[in-house]
Write a protein that holds these residues in place. Structure first.
Motif, PDB file in Angstrom:
ATOM      1  N   GLU A 171       0.824  -1.197   0.000  1.00 56.94           N
ATOM      2  CA  GLU A 171       0.000   0.000   0.000  1.00 56.94           C
ATOM      3  C   GLU A 171       0.865   1.256   0.000  1.00 56.94           C
ATOM      4  OE1 GLU A 171      -3.521   2.066  -0.246  1.00 56.94           O
ATOM      5  OE2 GLU A 171      -3.195  -0.100  -0.387  1.00 56.94           O
ATOM      6  N   MET A 172       1.940   1.231   0.771  1.00 53.14           N
ATOM      7  CA  MET A 172       2.855   2.370   0.814  1.00 53.14           C
ATOM      8  C   MET A 172       3.481   2.600  -0.558  1.00 53.14           C
ATOM      9  SD  MET A 172       6.183   2.766   3.273  1.00 53.14           S
ATOM     10  CE  MET A 172       7.552   3.825   2.793  1.00 53.14           C
ATOM     11  N   THR A 173       3.843   1.529  -1.241  1.00 55.54           N
ATOM     12  CA  THR A 173       4.426   1.628  -2.576  1.00 55.54           C
ATOM     13  C   THR A 173       3.472   2.300  -3.548  1.00 55.54           C
ATOM     14  OG1 THR A 173       5.831  -0.298  -2.294  1.00 55.54           O
ATOM     15  CG2 THR A 173       5.250   0.269  -4.546  1.00 55.54           C
ATOM     16  N   LEU A 174       2.227   1.861  -3.534  1.00 53.65           N
ATOM     17  CA  LEU A 174       1.255   2.430  -4.456  1.00 53.65           C
ATOM     18  C   LEU A 174       1.047   3.916  -4.189  1.00 53.65           C
ATOM     19  CD1 LEU A 174      -1.332  -0.483  -4.503  1.00 53.65           C
ATOM     20  CD2 LEU A 174       0.371   0.074  -6.240  1.00 53.65           C
ATOM     21  N   LYS A 175       1.073   4.327  -2.921  1.00 55.45           N
ATOM     22  CA  LYS A 175       0.920   5.743  -2.596  1.00 55.45           C
ATOM     23  C   LYS A 175       2.133   6.542  -3.061  1.00 55.45           C
ATOM     24  CE  LYS A 175      -2.073   5.102   1.445  1.00 55.45           C
ATOM     25  NZ  LYS A 175      -2.167   5.188   2.931  1.00 55.45           N
ATOM     26  N   MET A 176       3.342   6.006  -2.851  1.00 56.18           N
ATOM     27  CA  MET A 176       4.533   6.724  -3.284  1.00 56.18           C
ATOM     28  C   MET A 176       4.551   6.895  -4.791  1.00 56.18           C
ATOM     29  SD  MET A 176       7.445   5.232  -0.661  1.00 56.18           S
ATOM     30  CE  MET A 176       8.790   5.920  -1.618  1.00 56.18           C
ATOM     31  N   ILE A 177       4.199   5.842  -5.517  1.00 54.60           N
ATOM     32  CA  ILE A 177       4.156   5.950  -6.983  1.00 54.60           C
ATOM     33  C   ILE A 177       3.125   6.990  -7.405  1.00 54.60           C
ATOM     34  CG2 ILE A 177       3.476   4.710  -9.079  1.00 54.60           C
ATOM     35  CD1 ILE A 177       4.875   2.245  -7.978  1.00 54.60           C
ATOM     36  N   GLN A 178       1.986   7.028  -6.696  1.00 58.67           N
ATOM     37  CA  GLN A 178       0.976   8.020  -7.047  1.00 58.67           C
ATOM     38  C   GLN A 178       1.459   9.437  -6.768  1.00 58.67           C
ATOM     39  OE1 GLN A 178      -2.891   7.279  -5.326  1.00 58.67           O
ATOM     40  NE2 GLN A 178      -3.865   8.934  -6.464  1.00 58.67           N
ATOM     41  N   TYR A 179       2.125   9.652  -5.634  1.00 58.79           N
ATOM     42  CA  TYR A 179       2.685  10.983  -5.353  1.00 58.79           C
ATOM     43  C   TYR A 179       3.669  11.393  -6.452  1.00 58.79           C
ATOM     44  CZ  TYR A 179       0.991  11.498  -0.477  1.00 58.79           C
ATOM     45  OH  TYR A 179       0.231  11.671   0.662  1.00 58.79           O
ATOM     46  N   TRP A 180       4.575  10.480  -6.794  1.00 53.83           N
ATOM     47  CA  TRP A 180       5.631  10.795  -7.770  1.00 53.83           C
ATOM     48  C   TRP A 180       5.030  11.098  -9.148  1.00 53.83           C
ATOM     49  CZ3 TRP A 180       7.837  10.508  -3.403  1.00 53.83           C
ATOM     50  CH2 TRP A 180       9.209  10.600  -3.224  1.00 53.83           C
ATOM     51  N   THR A 181       4.117  10.249  -9.589  1.00 50.07           N
ATOM     52  CA  THR A 181       3.577  10.424 -10.942  1.00 50.07           C
ATOM     53  C   THR A 181       2.578  11.580 -10.999  1.00 50.07           C
ATOM     54  OG1 THR A 181       1.965   8.639 -10.506  1.00 50.07           O
ATOM     55  CG2 THR A 181       4.009   8.048 -11.633  1.00 50.07           C
ATOM     56  N   ASN A 182       1.858  11.837  -9.912  1.00 49.16           N
ATOM     57  CA  ASN A 182       1.030  13.055  -9.864  1.00 49.16           C
ATOM     58  C   ASN A 182       1.900  14.291 -10.047  1.00 49.16           C
ATOM     59  OD1 ASN A 182      -1.379  11.729  -9.466  1.00 49.16           O
ATOM     60  ND2 ASN A 182      -1.572  12.246  -7.295  1.00 49.16           N
ATOM     61  N   PHE A 183       3.039  14.315  -9.345  1.00 47.54           N
ATOM     62  CA  PHE A 183       3.949  15.449  -9.461  1.00 47.54           C
ATOM     63  C   PHE A 183       4.402  15.625 -10.909  1.00 47.54           C
ATOM     64  CE2 PHE A 183       8.281  17.158  -9.475  1.00 47.54           C
ATOM     65  CZ  PHE A 183       8.138  18.311  -8.717  1.00 47.54           C
ATOM     66  N   ALA A 184       4.695  14.503 -11.590  1.00 51.33           N
ATOM     67  CA  ALA A 184       5.124  14.583 -12.988  1.00 51.33           C
ATOM     68  C   ALA A 184       4.013  15.127 -13.880  1.00 51.33           C
ATOM     69  CB  ALA A 184       5.562  13.203 -13.477  1.00 51.33           C
ATOM     70  N   LYS A 185       2.774  14.811 -13.546  1.00 52.46           N
ATOM     71  CA  LYS A 185       1.652  15.228 -14.392  1.00 52.46           C
ATOM     72  C   LYS A 185       1.266  16.684 -14.178  1.00 52.46           C
ATOM     73  CE  LYS A 185      -0.255  10.546 -14.176  1.00 52.46           C
ATOM     74  NZ  LYS A 185      -1.295   9.692 -13.566  1.00 52.46           N
ATOM     75  N   THR A 186       1.292  17.137 -12.919  1.00 56.64           N
ATOM     76  CA  THR A 186       0.720  18.454 -12.615  1.00 56.64           C
ATOM     77  C   THR A 186       1.660  19.386 -11.861  1.00 56.64           C
ATOM     78  OG1 THR A 186      -0.193  17.756 -10.476  1.00 56.64           O
ATOM     79  CG2 THR A 186      -1.558  17.365 -12.429  1.00 56.64           C
ATOM     80  N   GLY A 187       2.811  18.882 -11.391  1.00 58.59           N
ATOM     81  CA  GLY A 187       3.663  19.691 -10.534  1.00 58.59           C
ATOM     82  C   GLY A 187       3.192  19.685  -9.091  1.00 58.59           C
ATOM     83  N   ASN A 188       2.183  18.897  -8.794  1.00 59.34           N
ATOM     84  CA  ASN A 188       1.597  18.802  -7.458  1.00 59.34           C
ATOM     85  C   ASN A 188       1.411  17.322  -7.127  1.00 59.34           C
ATOM     86  OD1 ASN A 188      -0.088  18.733  -5.203  1.00 59.34           O
ATOM     87  ND2 ASN A 188      -1.369  20.428  -5.892  1.00 59.34           N
TER      88      ASN A 188
END
Length: 586
Positions: free
Chosen positions: A482-499
């Motif tokens: 679960e922690m992995t999936l959240k970290m990947i989401q944080y990282w890829t969200n940042f790549a998509k929107t800067g946030n």
């Protein structure tokens, strides 16, 4: 793929790679057609397909007269099979218990890999991975270190690159013959290739985030400061390393030719000037040059730098030492995320004691030796201040105290945390984009170094992005999945929107679609970090007090001592001025 084959994929692992029988994908770039291959992997009972284009040469082989030169873009036409990983760049064998660059190596290694989630669609954000390894080991991707799960799970296009390492990528003669930074210019050339070609894969060239770990992180940080990199990326993620850490850039230019001539002496190229030296070195066999470069530390033990071959400030890629550029707020426009792990300082011990089941006992003599080897160049007064901050009562009352904990905390702050603090504050004040900070504080159930006592060690965060070094023996707990999936989401969200909180511009951070605890921006007024752990809570600067010692108190102490020495000299006769020599003795 039948049911039995699917069953062979270990569903309990987060990322399990299987081959797909799908037809080979193709994409047409400016120079011709690339024929890739399709991978399938399984995550949480879901199958994901990804199209992989492997071993694409973005620059000519840096051999013969091109050795030690800036990269030359690769020219080709027609049809290119991109089925197999290319060569890794020449490097020594690293024996800390994990594969780093398996398979064959060659100086014909300037390749990149592109991973595209299926189904392919236009305008996806792009993430370009720059690997770490002390500027001397590693590779962008290879069979035992797959990087593509983050692409499908995060719905981004992922690019991984190789760049020249060690003496091949970072030799510098201190003059125009070999200014240095060939490895950095390789990275730059790969970034240009992405800008030119990524749209053909469905990527958005205006949304390219460069990210890396350790030396790869230091590299990313240097790109945020280099005028040559401006406009080639929109976001930068730095995992355990920034441009101003003590090991990221070689500082003393007087040592550059010394190292170069030292290499020449070891391989039979004893010449009078740097041009003759380099003319000789370009003909030295790869293995001979590599082996000689590994002997530099024993030949020159007094060398002040942590790494003999690393980036340099060359009046081209980097015009000033990074600390100066940060003070000048010379940042390229981009969104920035940077952080470090809670136990970076354990790295030296997991290498020295790989088979230990308990944390080592470090006596005072070993502590002093480690401090000397770290080349911090501390004055006696600074050493006294460190003892006040980092030593506890055991250091004063126990007959044979263990100096392990004080040392790893000193190493952590001096080589990672406090440089990151300076970098983040500079980026926030420069106001060239959003800034986010993190603190990875989870002791994995299985460290990549396989040491149960190393905490959240250097590079332990990589296992939480699909970069697992031992895929057949990396059993994550359900909480870690679960922690992995959240970290990947944080990282890829940042790549998509800067946030890191949102994946689309019209998505609210608090919406159910986000499913993440809010990650506040890092500001000068409120220096908030996201703790990367199962709780994902927000915390104040975890090294704020100790970094005040390194970043504020030590410079003030140095300035006060310098003023005192000057006052002393102005009051003594010329013959007695030696008594004010400034040894900084208490």
């Amino acid at each position: 793929m039948n049911v039995q084959q699917i069953g062979l994929c270990l569903v309990l692992l987060l990322f399990v790679v299987c081959n797909s029988n799908a037809s080979n994908p193709t994409v047409t770039v400016d120079q011709g057609k690339l024929i890739g291959k399709r991978f399938q992997f399984r995550a949480q009972d879901t199958d994901f397909d990804v199209d992989a284009y492997l071993g694409i040469r973005y620059a000519e082989a840096a051999v013969g007269p091109l050795r030690f030169k800036p990269p030359v873009p690769k020219e080709w036409q027609g049809e290119l099979n991109a089925h197999e990983y290319g060569y890794s760049c020449p490097q020594p064998i690293f024996s800390a218990g994990m594969p780093v660059a398996l398979g064959k190596t060659s100086e014909d290694c300037l390749i990149l890999n592109v991973y595209v989630p299926v189904p392919v669609r236009p305008n996806r954000a792009v993430m370009l991975w720059i690997h770490g390894g002390a500027y001397s080991i590693g590779a962008g991707s290879f069979a035992e270190l797959e990087t593509y799960p983050i692409a499908s799970l995060g719905d981004v296009i992922l690019v991984s690159i190789n760049y020249r390492l060690g003496v091949f990528g970072f030799l510098a003669t201190g003059d125009e013959v070999v200014p240095g930074n060939m490895g950095m210019l390789d990275q730059l050339e790969a970034m240009k290739w992405v800008q030119k070609n990524i749209e053909a894969f469905g990527g958005d060239p205006n949304r390219v985030t460069i990210f890396g770990e350790s030396a790869g992180s230091g590299s990313v940080s240097l790109h945020t400061l280099s005028p040559l990199s401006k406009g080639l990326f929109s976001g930068a993620i730095m995992q355990s390393g920034v441009a101003n850490v003590p090991w990221a850039v070689l500082e003393d230019k007087t040592h550059f030719p010394k190292r170069a001539f030292g290499i020449g002496k070891l391989v039979g190229c004893e010449k009078e000037d740097t041009k003759q030296l380099v003319d000789c070195l370009v003909d030295v066999p790869t293995d001979d040059l590599l082996n000689a470069s590994q002997r530099m530390m024993e030949v020159f033990p007094e060398d002040p730098e942590m790494f003999p071959f690393a980036p340099v400030y060359d009046d081209h890629f980097i015009s000033e030492y990074p600390d100066t550029l940060i003070k000048q707020r010379s940042f390229n426009p981009s969104n920035i995320m940077a952080g470090y792990n809670a136990d970076e300082g354990t790295t030296i011990f997991v290498v020295l004691y790989p088979d230990s089941i308990e944390k080592p006992h470090i006596n005072v003599t070993e502590f002093d030796n480690f401090m000397a080897a770290s080349k911090l160049h501390l004055t006696p007064l600074q050493k006294d201040a460190l003892e006040l901050v980092y030593f506890d009562n055991d250091m004063l009352t126990e007959p044979n105290p263990n100096y392990y904990d004080p040392y790893i905390r000193i190493a952590q702050d001096s080589t990672f945390a406090c440089s990151t603090d300076t970098y983040l504050r500079g980026a926030a004040e420069a106001d060239v984009g959003s800034v986010y900070a993190y603190y990875f504080n989870h002791h994995p159930s299985k460290s990549i170094f396989n040491t149960p006592w190393s905490g959240a060690c250097h590079a332990d965060d990589l296992g939480f992005f699909g970069f697992h070094f031992t895929p057949n023996d990396f059993n994550m707990t359900d909480v870690e999945v679960e922690m992995t999936l959240k970290m990947i989401q944080y990282w890829t969200n940042f790549a998509k929107t800067g946030n890191p909180n949102i994946g689309t511009k019209n998505e609210e951070a608090s919406s159910p679609a986000a499913k993440l605890l809010e990650w506040p921006q890092f500001t000068l007024d409120k220096r908030t970090f996201k703790e990367l752990s199962p709780s994902m809570k927000n915390i104040p600067d975890p090294s704020g007090i100790s970094c005040k010692l390194w970043n504020d108190y030590f410079p003030k102490l140095d300035a006060a001592l310098a003023n005192k020495q000057q006052e002393c000299k102005s009051h003594w006769s010329k013959e007695d001025k030696e008594s004010c020599s400034g040894e900084a003795k208490p």
